[in-house]
Design a protein around this motif. Structure first.
Motif, short mmCIF file in Angstrom:
data_model
loop_
_atom_site.label_atom_id
_atom_site.label_comp_id
_atom_site.label_asym_id
_atom_site.label_seq_id
_atom_site.Cartn_x
_atom_site.Cartn_y
_atom_site.Cartn_z
N THR A 20 58.84 -41.11 3.46
CA THR A 20 57.97 -39.93 3.44
C THR A 20 58.78 -38.75 2.91
O THR A 20 60.01 -38.81 2.82
CB THR A 20 57.43 -39.56 4.84
N ILE A 49 57.63 -35.38 4.11
CA ILE A 49 56.79 -34.41 4.80
C ILE A 49 57.59 -33.14 5.05
O ILE A 49 58.69 -33.20 5.60
CB ILE A 49 56.27 -35.00 6.12
N ILE A 60 54.08 -27.42 7.94
CA ILE A 60 52.89 -27.77 7.16
C ILE A 60 51.88 -26.63 7.20
O ILE A 60 51.55 -26.12 8.27
CB ILE A 60 52.25 -29.06 7.69
N PHE A 116 51.58 -32.78 0.48
CA PHE A 116 51.72 -34.23 0.68
C PHE A 116 51.74 -35.00 -0.64
O PHE A 116 51.72 -36.23 -0.62
CB PHE A 116 50.62 -34.75 1.59
N THR A 128 54.78 -37.33 -0.68
CA THR A 128 54.62 -38.38 0.33
C THR A 128 53.56 -39.39 -0.11
O THR A 128 53.73 -40.61 0.06
CB THR A 128 54.26 -37.77 1.69
#
Length: 314
Positions: A74, A76, A80, A89, A92
């Motif tokens: 990922t 991330i 966020i 994203f 990801t």
């Protein structure tokens, strides 16, 4: 067993690699660049490769020569912005699609393939915690559409390879947004994490140490498909958020109507705080002979955060 952990330097990887070493596995970590000595990866051999570059990942997998692959890829961000979810994203999503395809192709023929999914992508229109047979979100908020599409592809690719996807809940523990220095705790302290629509969203949590122990258990299993790796106590946001605020000595969360919250956090932010459905871990516990160390988020939060209020007051 020689286990290649893709994403070894990530939040989960840093808990998982030592757990695999302790279980007697020969652990090889895949990273885009060599980690520093403070990465907590003692006893782990590192191979460098870019999962989005097929030739690079092939060289890394050939060098590792694994018996099993654990896909924790990922990217991330540490904080966020729900109004920018699709944008944040993008990488990801590529890792979950292109990266997974490249990894599976490079590691063709390994004994075991395990990947990371999400247990809070279930359709919210259902009764009680969702088991693995429940459908994923049929009509998600627009920003979540590409995220969910990438998750679906990751699951299908992993299942086609005979592998197992562990659907994780809201991940907490060291290095996460729920850590003492994490972005969520900063928002709670600042009074910027309200209860939207009464805090109706139900969360299922997964501590990083419990994710690690589930992966270790899964390597000794031939279980395929998907399993929810979450704790035993799904909880509404109206329950866990005030508990967390008291634990860290923060102001109690205010309430906010959905229409007002939408201006600040967008459609995904409102859905995240008001619609999510919890998940049931019964199948994972039975299939993997596994149980979480932190059966309740209450115990996990207390362990991770219990001293913060006193420390802040001193």
């Amino acid at each position: 067993m020689r286990v290649l952990v893709a994403g070894a330097t990530g939040v989960i990887g840093r808990q998982l690699c030592p757990a695999l070493v302790a279980a007697g596995h020969d652990v090889v970590g895949l990273a885009r660049s060599a980690p520093g000595a403070d990465a907590g990866l003692a006893g782990v051999r590192i191979v460098v490769g870019d999962a989005l570059d097929r030739s690079s990942i092939q060289r890394a997998v050939d060098e590792a020569a694994p018996d099993a692959v654990v896909n924790m890829l990922t990217a991330i961000p540490p904080e966020i912005d729900p109004k920018r979810l699709a944008e944040q994203f993008t990488l990801t999503n590529r890792l979950r699609t292109e990266g997974t395809r490249n990894l599976i192709a490079a590691a063709g023929g390994v004994e075991r393939m395990i990947a990371q999914g999400l247990a809070y992508a279930y359709d919210p229109h259902g009764d009680g915690p969702a088991n693995e047979d429940a459908p994923l979100w049929r009509k998600p908020p627009k920003p979540f559409v590409p995220v969910l599409a990438a998750l679906r592809e990751l699951e299908q690719s992993t299942r086609d390879a005979g592998g197992l996807v562990l659907r994780l809940g809201h991940v907490y523990g060291p290095g996460t947004i729920y850590a003492p220095d994490g972005s969520l705790l900063r928002q709670v302290r600042a009074g910027k994490m309200p209860l939207v629509s009464g805090g109706a969203a139900t969360f299922s949590f997964s501590h990083t140490v419990d994710i690690a122990s589930a992966v270790v258990a899964a390597l000794d299993s031939d279980e395929a498909g998907v399993l929810n790796v979450v704790d035993d106590e799904p909880a509404r946001m109206s329950e866990w958020l005030p508990f967390l605020a008291r634990l860290i000595g923060a102001p109690q969360p205010k309430t906010a109507p959905a229409f007002l919250a939408r201006l600040a956090v967008g459609s995904w932010g409102v859905a995240f705080m008001s619609q999510l459905r919890g998940a049931d871990n019964t199948r994972a516990k039975n299939a993997l002979d596994w149980k979480p160390r932190y059966a309740s988020w209450r115990a996990g939060f207390a362990t991770e955060l219990g001293g913060l209020a006193a420390a802040d007051a001193s």
